[in-house]
Design a protein around this motif. Structure first.
Motif, short mmCIF file in Angstrom:
data_model
loop_
_atom_site.label_atom_id
_atom_site.label_comp_id
_atom_site.label_asym_id
_atom_site.label_seq_id
_atom_site.Cartn_x
_atom_site.Cartn_y
_atom_site.Cartn_z
N ASP A 37 0.91 -1.26 0.08
CA ASP A 37 0.17 0.10 0.14
C ASP A 37 0.78 1.38 0.07
N TYR A 38 1.90 1.19 0.51
CA TYR A 38 2.95 2.55 0.67
C TYR A 38 3.48 2.73 -0.73
N ALA A 39 3.50 1.78 -1.67
CA ALA A 39 4.12 1.85 -2.98
C ALA A 39 2.85 2.44 -3.58
N LYS A 40 1.65 2.16 -3.59
CA LYS A 40 0.60 2.77 -4.07
C LYS A 40 0.12 4.12 -3.57
N SER A 66 10.10 -11.23 -7.94
CA SER A 66 9.63 -10.94 -9.17
C SER A 66 8.24 -10.26 -8.85
N LYS A 67 7.53 -10.82 -7.88
CA LYS A 67 6.04 -10.10 -7.33
C LYS A 67 6.59 -8.61 -7.07
N LEU A 68 7.56 -8.28 -6.39
CA LEU A 68 7.91 -6.95 -5.94
C LEU A 68 8.17 -6.13 -7.07
N GLN A 69 8.77 -6.56 -7.99
CA GLN A 69 9.32 -5.87 -9.08
C GLN A 69 7.96 -5.57 -10.02
N LEU A 71 4.87 -5.09 -8.56
CA LEU A 71 4.49 -4.05 -8.11
C LEU A 71 4.89 -2.68 -8.28
N ALA A 72 6.33 -2.87 -8.40
CA ALA A 72 6.86 -1.38 -8.87
C ALA A 72 6.37 -1.07 -9.99
N VAL A 78 10.16 2.43 -7.91
CA VAL A 78 11.65 1.46 -8.31
C VAL A 78 11.73 0.41 -7.18
N PHE A 79 11.86 -0.81 -7.73
CA PHE A 79 12.17 -1.94 -6.70
C PHE A 79 13.71 -2.15 -6.82
N VAL A 80 14.10 -1.82 -5.40
CA VAL A 80 15.80 -2.12 -5.06
C VAL A 80 15.95 -3.30 -4.27
#
Length: 193
Positions: A37-40, A66-69, A71-72, A78-80
């Motif tokens: 939710d923070y990313a959204k 892969s799921k986090l990428q 989401l990004a 950006v997913f780091v």
């Protein structure tokens, strides 16, 4: 949210750092799956995973990357992923043995890097963070190492902390692995220049 959203997107113009001299590239730490939710809606530029122990948190679990990428990509953030050589902090957190991750003579670090590179986005440069250069007390250091015993007794049994070397990798083994994978990352990112 008020600090990170531009005023034209609902941010408070008296509090927002966006479009001001204080603007910055701001990441949050992805720990639990519900932190998506923070990313959204959080106004962050992206997120990172920090912890060097695969499976310690949702974010640090390699199979989640892969799921986090994804989401990004879906939130234009950006997913780091954060890679690490292993983890052992029982000299400072004796209750935390379950989080220990053996270095496996560099294989653990290689697997982390391979997972990070595999999770790269297809439409922008990829960034990877390293946990850590010199956090010896957590066993995540990659700086040059030789065997040593340091300091006064610090652990529960009253003995000094023993630092191990990198075995057959040699003193600079983790720096050499870092260069190998950093070079691969640089090559991957060239298509965006």
């Amino acid at each position: 949210k008020k600090l990170l959203q531009p005023p034209d997107q609902g941010g408070d113009k008296t509090l927002s750092i966006r479009s001001t001299p204080s603007d910055a590239f701001v990441l949050f730490l992805m720990v639990e799956a519900n932190h998506a939710d923070y990313a959204k809606v959080g106004g962050f530029d992206g997120f990172y995973t920090y912890f060097a122990a695969d499976g310690f948190t949702y974010g640090s679990t390699l199979r989640s990357w892969s799921k986090l990428q994804a989401l990004a990509s879906s939130t234009n953030t950006v997913f780091v992923p954060s890679v690490g050589p292993g983890y052992i902090d029982v000299s400072v957190r004796p209750w935390n043995a379950a989080t220990t991750r053996d270095r496996k003579n560099g294989k653990y670090y290689e697997k982390s890097w391979q997972s990070a590179l595999k999770s790269a986005p297809h439409n922008r440069e990829h960034v990877v963070s390293i946990t850590s250069f010199n956090e010896w007390h957590e066993g995540t250091q990659i700086e040059p190492a030789i065997p040593a015993i340091r300091g006064k007794p610090v652990n529960m049994r009253g003995s000094a902390k023993k630092y191990v070397d990198y075995g057959s990798l040699g003193p600079n083994g983790y720096l050499e692995l870092t260069k190998k994978f950093s070079d691969q990352l640089t090559e991957m990112n060239k298509k965006f220049h």
